[in-house]
Design a protein around this motif. Structure first.
Motif, PDB file in Angstrom:
ATOM      1  N   ARG A 102       0.249  11.464  -6.293  1.00 26.03           N
ATOM      2  CA  ARG A 102      -0.076  10.035  -6.343  1.00 26.03           C
ATOM      3  C   ARG A 102       1.060   9.205  -5.731  1.00 26.03           C
ATOM      4  O   ARG A 102       0.832   8.298  -4.939  1.00 26.03           O
ATOM      5  CB  ARG A 102      -0.335   9.603  -7.792  1.00 26.03           C
ATOM      6  N   VAL A 103       2.288   9.553  -6.078  1.00 26.34           N
ATOM      7  CA  VAL A 103       3.448   8.843  -5.535  1.00 26.34           C
ATOM      8  C   VAL A 103       3.523   9.025  -4.016  1.00 26.34           C
ATOM      9  O   VAL A 103       3.776   8.063  -3.285  1.00 26.34           O
ATOM     10  CB  VAL A 103       4.751   9.327  -6.207  1.00 26.34           C
ATOM     11  N   ILE A 104       3.300  10.240  -3.546  1.00 25.09           N
ATOM     12  CA  ILE A 104       3.332  10.494  -2.100  1.00 25.09           C
ATOM     13  C   ILE A 104       2.262   9.653  -1.406  1.00 25.09           C
ATOM     14  O   ILE A 104       2.526   9.026  -0.381  1.00 25.09           O
ATOM     15  CB  ILE A 104       3.168  11.994  -1.806  1.00 25.09           C
ATOM     16  N   ASP A 105       1.057   9.601  -1.980  1.00 29.70           N
ATOM     17  CA  ASP A 105      -0.004   8.773  -1.401  1.00 29.70           C
ATOM     18  C   ASP A 105       0.417   7.309  -1.339  1.00 29.70           C
ATOM     19  O   ASP A 105       0.222   6.628  -0.327  1.00 29.70           O
ATOM     20  CB  ASP A 105      -1.301   8.904  -2.201  1.00 29.70           C
ATOM     21  N   SER A 106       1.003   6.816  -2.409  1.00 31.27           N
ATOM     22  CA  SER A 106       1.459   5.427  -2.451  1.00 31.27           C
ATOM     23  C   SER A 106       2.572   5.180  -1.430  1.00 31.27           C
ATOM     24  O   SER A 106       2.538   4.186  -0.692  1.00 31.27           O
ATOM     25  CB  SER A 106       1.962   5.075  -3.859  1.00 31.27           C
ATOM     26  N   LEU A 107       3.533   6.083  -1.385  1.00 36.71           N
ATOM     27  CA  LEU A 107       4.642   5.912  -0.444  1.00 36.71           C
ATOM     28  C   LEU A 107       4.157   5.911   1.003  1.00 36.71           C
ATOM     29  O   LEU A 107       4.627   5.117   1.825  1.00 36.71           O
ATOM     30  CB  LEU A 107       5.685   7.014  -0.648  1.00 36.71           C
ATOM     31  N   GLN A 108       3.222   6.783   1.320  1.00 36.18           N
ATOM     32  CA  GLN A 108       2.707   6.829   2.690  1.00 36.18           C
ATOM     33  C   GLN A 108       1.898   5.579   3.011  1.00 36.18           C
ATOM     34  O   GLN A 108       2.017   5.026   4.100  1.00 36.18           O
ATOM     35  CB  GLN A 108       1.897   8.102   2.914  1.00 36.18           C
ATOM     36  N   LEU A 109       1.094   5.112   2.072  1.00 39.42           N
ATOM     37  CA  LEU A 109       0.306   3.899   2.283  1.00 39.42           C
ATOM     38  C   LEU A 109       1.213   2.689   2.485  1.00 39.42           C
ATOM     39  O   LEU A 109       1.054   1.925   3.434  1.00 39.42           O
ATOM     40  CB  LEU A 109      -0.625   3.664   1.085  1.00 39.42           C
ATOM     41  N   THR A 110       2.189   2.544   1.595  1.00 32.83           N
ATOM     42  CA  THR A 110       3.036   1.353   1.653  1.00 32.83           C
ATOM     43  C   THR A 110       4.024   1.394   2.819  1.00 32.83           C
ATOM     44  O   THR A 110       4.460   0.350   3.285  1.00 32.83           O
ATOM     45  CB  THR A 110       3.785   1.140   0.317  1.00 32.83           C
ATOM     46  N   ALA A 111       4.330   2.579   3.319  1.00 28.70           N
ATOM     47  CA  ALA A 111       5.222   2.683   4.488  1.00 28.70           C
ATOM     48  C   ALA A 111       4.494   2.271   5.766  1.00 28.70           C
ATOM     49  O   ALA A 111       5.128   1.815   6.720  1.00 28.70           O
ATOM     50  CB  ALA A 111       5.751   4.105   4.628  1.00 28.70           C
ATOM     51  N   HIS A 113       1.631   0.151   5.896  1.00 27.27           N
ATOM     52  CA  HIS A 113       0.902  -1.114   5.785  1.00 27.27           C
ATOM     53  C   HIS A 113       1.754  -2.074   4.971  1.00 27.27           C
ATOM     54  O   HIS A 113       2.668  -1.665   4.272  1.00 27.27           O
ATOM     55  CB  HIS A 113      -0.462  -0.900   5.125  1.00 27.27           C
ATOM     56  N   SER A 114       1.451  -3.328   5.024  1.00 28.52           N
ATOM     57  CA  SER A 114       2.219  -4.341   4.286  1.00 28.52           C
ATOM     58  C   SER A 114       1.638  -4.533   2.893  1.00 28.52           C
ATOM     59  O   SER A 114       1.194  -5.618   2.523  1.00 28.52           O
ATOM     60  CB  SER A 114       2.210  -5.659   5.071  1.00 28.52           C
ATOM     61  N   VAL A 115       1.638  -3.455   2.114  1.00 29.25           N
ATOM     62  CA  VAL A 115       1.051  -3.495   0.773  1.00 29.25           C
ATOM     63  C   VAL A 115       1.972  -2.812  -0.231  1.00 29.25           C
ATOM     64  O   VAL A 115       2.898  -2.088   0.131  1.00 29.25           O
ATOM     65  CB  VAL A 115      -0.337  -2.806   0.743  1.00 29.25           C
ATOM     66  N   ALA A 116       1.680  -3.075  -1.489  1.00 27.35           N
ATOM     67  CA  ALA A 116       2.320  -2.400  -2.619  1.00 27.35           C
ATOM     68  C   ALA A 116       1.200  -1.905  -3.532  1.00 27.35           C
ATOM     69  O   ALA A 116       0.091  -2.452  -3.513  1.00 27.35           O
ATOM     70  CB  ALA A 116       3.236  -3.367  -3.370  1.00 27.35           C
ATOM     71  N   THR A 117       1.476  -0.894  -4.324  1.00 27.92           N
ATOM     72  CA  THR A 117       0.461  -0.368  -5.230  1.00 27.92           C
ATOM     73  C   THR A 117       0.781  -0.798  -6.658  1.00 27.92           C
ATOM     74  O   THR A 117       1.931  -0.730  -7.082  1.00 27.92           O
ATOM     75  CB  THR A 117       0.360   1.164  -5.127  1.00 27.92           C
ATOM     76  N   PRO A 118      -0.243  -1.227  -7.405  1.00 31.66           N
ATOM     77  CA  PRO A 118      -0.019  -1.679  -8.779  1.00 31.66           C
ATOM     78  C   PRO A 118       0.067  -0.510  -9.759  1.00 31.66           C
ATOM     79  O   PRO A 118      -0.135   0.644  -9.393  1.00 31.66           O
ATOM     80  CB  PRO A 118      -1.268  -2.532  -9.061  1.00 31.66           C
ATOM     81  N   VAL A 119       0.327  -0.844 -10.997  1.00 33.19           N
ATOM     82  CA  VAL A 119       0.416   0.141 -12.065  1.00 33.19           C
ATOM     83  C   VAL A 119      -0.858   0.985 -12.105  1.00 33.19           C
ATOM     84  O   VAL A 119      -1.957   0.495 -11.877  1.00 33.19           O
ATOM     85  CB  VAL A 119       0.675  -0.551 -13.429  1.00 33.19           C
ATOM     86  N   CYS A 127      -5.005  -2.460  -3.566  1.00 29.05           N
ATOM     87  CA  CYS A 127      -3.555  -2.593  -3.573  1.00 29.05           C
ATOM     88  C   CYS A 127      -3.214  -4.070  -3.360  1.00 29.05           C
ATOM     89  O   CYS A 127      -4.101  -4.916  -3.240  1.00 29.05           O
ATOM     90  CB  CYS A 127      -2.909  -1.680  -2.535  1.00 29.05           C
ATOM     91  N   ILE A 128      -1.955  -4.375  -3.303  1.00 25.10           N
ATOM     92  CA  ILE A 128      -1.464  -5.743  -3.270  1.00 25.10           C
ATOM     93  C   ILE A 128      -0.801  -6.007  -1.923  1.00 25.10           C
ATOM     94  O   ILE A 128       0.004  -5.196  -1.458  1.00 25.10           O
ATOM     95  CB  ILE A 128      -0.433  -5.957  -4.405  1.00 25.10           C
ATOM     96  N   ILE A 129      -1.132  -7.135  -1.312  1.00 26.75           N
ATOM     97  CA  ILE A 129      -0.446  -7.539  -0.080  1.00 26.75           C
ATOM     98  C   ILE A 129       0.954  -7.989  -0.481  1.00 26.75           C
ATOM     99  O   ILE A 129       1.120  -8.777  -1.421  1.00 26.75           O
ATOM    100  CB  ILE A 129      -1.207  -8.677   0.628  1.00 26.75           C
TER     101      ILE A 129
END
Length: 143
Positions: A102-111, A113-119, A127-129
């Motif tokens: 899950r963390v790897i997916d989030s890190l790859q997504l946020t790297a 795109h201009s987004v962050a992932t919530p709790v 996700c969050i812009i």
């Protein structure tokens, strides 16, 4: 668990490497045990660190653990060669590979795109812009 998840790591273009505080000749024995008891052969490189030089340098053994315990840390290193996450588990708690993926997916997504992932974010969830993106740029990037 890591060996069984090789297809998931491959799908994410992630390479796994292990570090063991056992001497190199001990790896063969416990690799056979893992294959026999877990049904998966170790399919990633292992670093032998019997003097614990690397493990101590990177604080990879839980601070409350005996010196005879194994390395209990997970490092996620990004494509930019920077550490993105460190998890250190007590010996009594197994690692959570669903969380690591899950963390790897989030890190790859946020790297990318201009987004962050919530709790409690899961791959595919909203996700969050990031606030650093202006409203105008956000509307253009995310119509």
């Amino acid at each position: 668990a890591a060996a069984k998840l090789k297809p998931e790591f491959d799908k994410r273009n992630v390479k796994v490497i292990g570090l063991s505080v056992d001497p190199l000749d001990a790896h063969e024995g416990w690799a056979r045990d893992i294959e026999e008891t877990q049904g998966a052969a170790v399919n990633f490189p292992m670093i032998a660190d019997p003097d614990r030089r690397i493990a101590d340098l990177y604080d990879m053994i839980h601070p409350n653990a005996s010196d005879t315990f194994t390395v209990r840390s997970v490092f996620v290193i990004g494509a930019d060669k920077k550490i993105k996450l460190i998890l250190t588990y007590p010996a009594s708690t197994g690692r959570n590979f669903a969380e690591i993926l899950r963390v790897i997916d989030s890190l790859q997504l946020t790297a990318n795109h201009s987004v962050a992932t919530p709790v409690n974010w899961q791959n595919g969830d909203d996700c969050i812009i990031v606030p650093s993106l202006s409203d105008e740029d956000a509307r253009e990037k995310f119509p």
